[in-house]
Motif scaffolding. Structure first.
Motif, PDB file in Angstrom:
ATOM      1  N   ILE A 131      56.307  20.051  26.875  1.00 46.62           N
ATOM      2  CA  ILE A 131      55.218  20.436  27.777  1.00 46.62           C
ATOM      3  C   ILE A 131      54.032  19.494  27.620  1.00 46.62           C
ATOM      4  O   ILE A 131      53.518  18.934  28.595  1.00 46.62           O
ATOM      5  CB  ILE A 131      54.775  21.885  27.496  1.00 46.62           C
ATOM      6  CG1 ILE A 131      55.949  22.852  27.667  1.00 46.62           C
ATOM      7  CG2 ILE A 131      53.614  22.277  28.400  1.00 46.62           C
ATOM      8  CD1 ILE A 131      55.657  24.260  27.177  1.00 46.62           C
ATOM      9  N   PHE A 132      53.605  19.292  26.383  1.00 44.89           N
ATOM     10  CA  PHE A 132      52.402  18.498  26.135  1.00 44.89           C
ATOM     11  C   PHE A 132      52.652  17.002  26.358  1.00 44.89           C
ATOM     12  O   PHE A 132      51.750  16.288  26.812  1.00 44.89           O
ATOM     13  CB  PHE A 132      51.897  18.763  24.718  1.00 44.89           C
ATOM     14  CG  PHE A 132      51.641  20.219  24.446  1.00 44.89           C
ATOM     15  CD1 PHE A 132      50.715  20.922  25.200  1.00 44.89           C
ATOM     16  CD2 PHE A 132      52.347  20.902  23.469  1.00 44.89           C
ATOM     17  CE1 PHE A 132      50.478  22.269  24.975  1.00 44.89           C
ATOM     18  CE2 PHE A 132      52.128  22.252  23.230  1.00 44.89           C
ATOM     19  CZ  PHE A 132      51.191  22.939  23.989  1.00 44.89           C
ATOM     20  N   THR A 133      53.870  16.540  26.050  1.00 46.81           N
ATOM     21  CA  THR A 133      54.196  15.136  26.317  1.00 46.81           C
ATOM     22  C   THR A 133      54.168  14.867  27.813  1.00 46.81           C
ATOM     23  O   THR A 133      53.677  13.821  28.259  1.00 46.81           O
ATOM     24  CB  THR A 133      55.587  14.790  25.748  1.00 46.81           C
ATOM     25  OG1 THR A 133      55.617  15.064  24.353  1.00 46.81           O
ATOM     26  CG2 THR A 133      55.906  13.321  25.968  1.00 46.81           C
ATOM     27  N   ALA A 134      54.712  15.808  28.592  1.00 48.80           N
ATOM     28  CA  ALA A 134      54.715  15.656  30.049  1.00 48.80           C
ATOM     29  C   ALA A 134      53.291  15.601  30.593  1.00 48.80           C
ATOM     30  O   ALA A 134      52.955  14.739  31.426  1.00 48.80           O
ATOM     31  CB  ALA A 134      55.480  16.818  30.685  1.00 48.80           C
ATOM     32  N   ILE A 135      52.434  16.500  30.111  1.00 51.30           N
ATOM     33  CA  ILE A 135      51.043  16.526  30.590  1.00 51.30           C
ATOM     34  C   ILE A 135      50.336  15.215  30.265  1.00 51.30           C
ATOM     35  O   ILE A 135      49.668  14.613  31.126  1.00 51.30           O
ATOM     36  CB  ILE A 135      50.284  17.714  29.957  1.00 51.30           C
ATOM     37  CG1 ILE A 135      50.849  19.046  30.471  1.00 51.30           C
ATOM     38  CG2 ILE A 135      48.788  17.619  30.269  1.00 51.30           C
ATOM     39  CD1 ILE A 135      50.303  20.265  29.746  1.00 51.30           C
ATOM     40  N   MET A 136      50.487  14.756  29.016  1.00 55.96           N
ATOM     41  CA  MET A 136      49.783  13.538  28.603  1.00 55.96           C
ATOM     42  C   MET A 136      50.345  12.289  29.280  1.00 55.96           C
ATOM     43  O   MET A 136      49.611  11.347  29.561  1.00 55.96           O
ATOM     44  CB  MET A 136      49.844  13.399  27.082  1.00 55.96           C
ATOM     45  CG  MET A 136      49.004  14.429  26.362  1.00 55.96           C
ATOM     46  SD  MET A 136      48.869  14.109  24.595  1.00 55.96           S
ATOM     47  CE  MET A 136      47.878  15.515  24.074  1.00 55.96           C
ATOM     48  N   SER A 137      51.650  12.287  29.537  1.00 59.75           N
ATOM     49  CA  SER A 137      52.246  11.122  30.208  1.00 59.75           C
ATOM     50  C   SER A 137      51.767  11.030  31.656  1.00 59.75           C
ATOM     51  O   SER A 137      51.607   9.935  32.201  1.00 59.75           O
ATOM     52  CB  SER A 137      53.777  11.200  30.157  1.00 59.75           C
ATOM     53  OG  SER A 137      54.258  12.317  30.878  1.00 59.75           O
ATOM     54  N   VAL A 138      51.518  12.188  32.280  1.00 60.33           N
ATOM     55  CA  VAL A 138      50.984  12.207  33.642  1.00 60.33           C
ATOM     56  C   VAL A 138      49.528  11.733  33.644  1.00 60.33           C
ATOM     57  O   VAL A 138      49.112  10.916  34.473  1.00 60.33           O
ATOM     58  CB  VAL A 138      51.084  13.629  34.252  1.00 60.33           C
ATOM     59  CG1 VAL A 138      50.277  13.709  35.556  1.00 60.33           C
ATOM     60  CG2 VAL A 138      52.533  13.994  34.514  1.00 60.33           C
ATOM     61  N   VAL A 139      48.743  12.230  32.676  1.00 61.21           N
ATOM     62  CA  VAL A 139      47.311  11.927  32.631  1.00 61.21           C
ATOM     63  C   VAL A 139      47.044  10.487  32.193  1.00 61.21           C
ATOM     64  O   VAL A 139      46.265   9.763  32.827  1.00 61.21           O
ATOM     65  CB  VAL A 139      46.578  12.904  31.690  1.00 61.21           C
ATOM     66  CG1 VAL A 139      45.108  12.496  31.534  1.00 61.21           C
ATOM     67  CG2 VAL A 139      46.677  14.326  32.222  1.00 61.21           C
ATOM     68  N   PHE A 140      47.690  10.060  31.118  1.00 61.57           N
ATOM     69  CA  PHE A 140      47.362   8.764  30.512  1.00 61.57           C
ATOM     70  C   PHE A 140      48.303   7.623  30.929  1.00 61.57           C
ATOM     71  O   PHE A 140      47.877   6.477  30.989  1.00 61.57           O
ATOM     72  CB  PHE A 140      47.361   8.886  28.984  1.00 61.57           C
ATOM     73  CG  PHE A 140      46.335   9.850  28.468  1.00 61.57           C
ATOM     74  CD1 PHE A 140      44.982   9.534  28.516  1.00 61.57           C
ATOM     75  CD2 PHE A 140      46.703  11.084  27.949  1.00 61.57           C
ATOM     76  CE1 PHE A 140      44.023  10.429  28.052  1.00 61.57           C
ATOM     77  CE2 PHE A 140      45.757  11.982  27.486  1.00 61.57           C
ATOM     78  CZ  PHE A 140      44.411  11.662  27.535  1.00 61.57           C
TER      79      PHE A 140
END
Length: 376
Positions: A131-140
């Motif tokens: 979940i968190f990897t997906a969010i950060m990969s989208v943002v950063f």
């Protein structure tokens, strides 16, 4: 396409040593030993265990040096070196510092959580990393997620919720305190946010350096070990009571007490040593799997070791078979497979193509049948 012999070897090493790492750490946690005050208690030293983990990673630099010297003496060229030590020699060591600090924070937090909850839950809840990897990969990293990836994340969220509920129910019929279980589970999930940051940093900076797997693990271990060793000094003087930690004078960490407990009980010593040895091989195998096969395969193999940990935990009577938890883990597994586009979606697409092809052939045969001339 099947795995090569070397890739199969890496997969087996990753699952075996990864399972041993969690089990060895939990074994040390559950063992009782006399501390520096002569009182027997459980080995509750998550930050010392984190130091041991980084020591294991640091040992990979020694392994790299030994292998490199061995092959150089045999007059191997750079192109002939094995995958474990081949790679760029001229890279910035400093790029490993920030990922190592993330690793330090995440690992220390997870070890605190592991002390408070079950080994299998510890491993399952690490699935929230997706979940968190997906969010950060989208943002950063400006990555765009596909529909099946969102679906996978949804399954993971539901699975995590079920596992958490299962832990609270199990704590009512076990010796563990419900509040400790909840705190432990929350800490493990929070640690995945930091781990996700670590993975994004590695993808953005470290992987671009094309460094050999042994050096990647070794240099992150170096920065992590040095930082953790320094932090243990102020931790000894900061007193927070015995609500979560269980040190003689209520410190955050008491490395001296940890040493006495390791020295006074062979089970603690074996568990702690097992953590150091297994983490070196596990991280090397994990980085190598990512480099040799894919990050997707690494995630799937990580899921397999969750099953191993659960089986061993039940066999050792550390845990009980829990239908609710198994249901949650099944949803977690489905979510991981969907997100990483493994097994479920490829199988469905293959079946769909075969069905469409079959329908096309049948429709064509039917049409040809209608066009045949009527015999008088």
């Amino acid at each position: 396409m099947g795995f090569t012999a070397y890739q199969t070897f890496l997969a087996v090493v990753m699952v075996t040593t990864g399972s041993l790492n969690t089990l060895a750490t939990k074994w040390a946690d559950r063992s009782h030993s006399a501390g520096r005050d002569g009182v027997e208690r459980e080995f509750n030293h998550p930050y010392v265990q984190a130091l041991g983990m980084f020591l294991g990673e640091l040992s990979c630099l020694l392994g790299f040096r030994i292998l490199y010297m061995y092959y150089m003496r045999k007059d191997y060229t750079e192109d002939q070196l094995p995958p474990s030590i081949s790679g760029n020699r001229d890279f910035k060591r400093s790029v490993f510092a920030l990922p190592a600090l993330c690793d330090l924070l995440a690992t220390s937090t997870m070890y605190v959580g592991l002390n408070l909850t079950y080994a299998s839950s510890f491993q399952m809840l690490r699935g929230s990393l997706i979940i968190f990897t997906a969010i950060m990969s989208v943002v950063f990293l400006k990555r765009k997620l596909k529909a099946y990836e969102y679906t996978g994340i949804g399954f993971v969220i539901v699975g995590l919720t079920i596992v958490g509920v299962s832990d609270m129910i199990s704590s009512n019929s076990a010796s563990k305190d419900t509040n400790n279980i909840i705190i432990g589970d929350v800490l493990i999930i929070l640690a995945q946010i930091v781990t996700a940051a670590q993975m994004v940093l590695e993808e953005k900076f470290v992987n671009s350096q094309r460094v050999s797997p042994l050096q990647v693990v070794g240099w992150e271990g170096f920065f992590g070990f040095v930082t953790m060793a320094i932090l243990l000094v102020p931790m000894y003087f900061i007193k927070v009571g015995n609500g979560v930690f269980n040190n003689p004078n209520g410190q955050i960490e008491d490395a001296i007490d940890a040493w006495y407990q390791i020295k006074n009980n062979w089970q603690v010593a074996c568990g702690f040593s097992g953590t150091i040895i297994s983490i070196a091989f596990f991280n090397f195998a994990g980085v190598s799997v990512t480099k040799q096969i894919s990050a997707t395969t690494r995630t799937v193999l990580d899921s397999i070791r969750t099953i191993v940990i659960k089986i061993v935990g039940v066999a050792l009577s550390w845990e009980k078979v829990d239908g609710i938890q198994l249901g949650g883990f099944s949803l977690l597994l489905i979510g991981m497979f969907l997100y990483n586009d493994v097994l479920i979606r490829p199988t469905y697409l293959k079946w769909s193509r075969q069905r469409n092809r079959s329908d096309y052939v049948n429709d064509k045969d039917t049409a040809e049948g209608y066009n045949e001339p009527i015999m008088q």
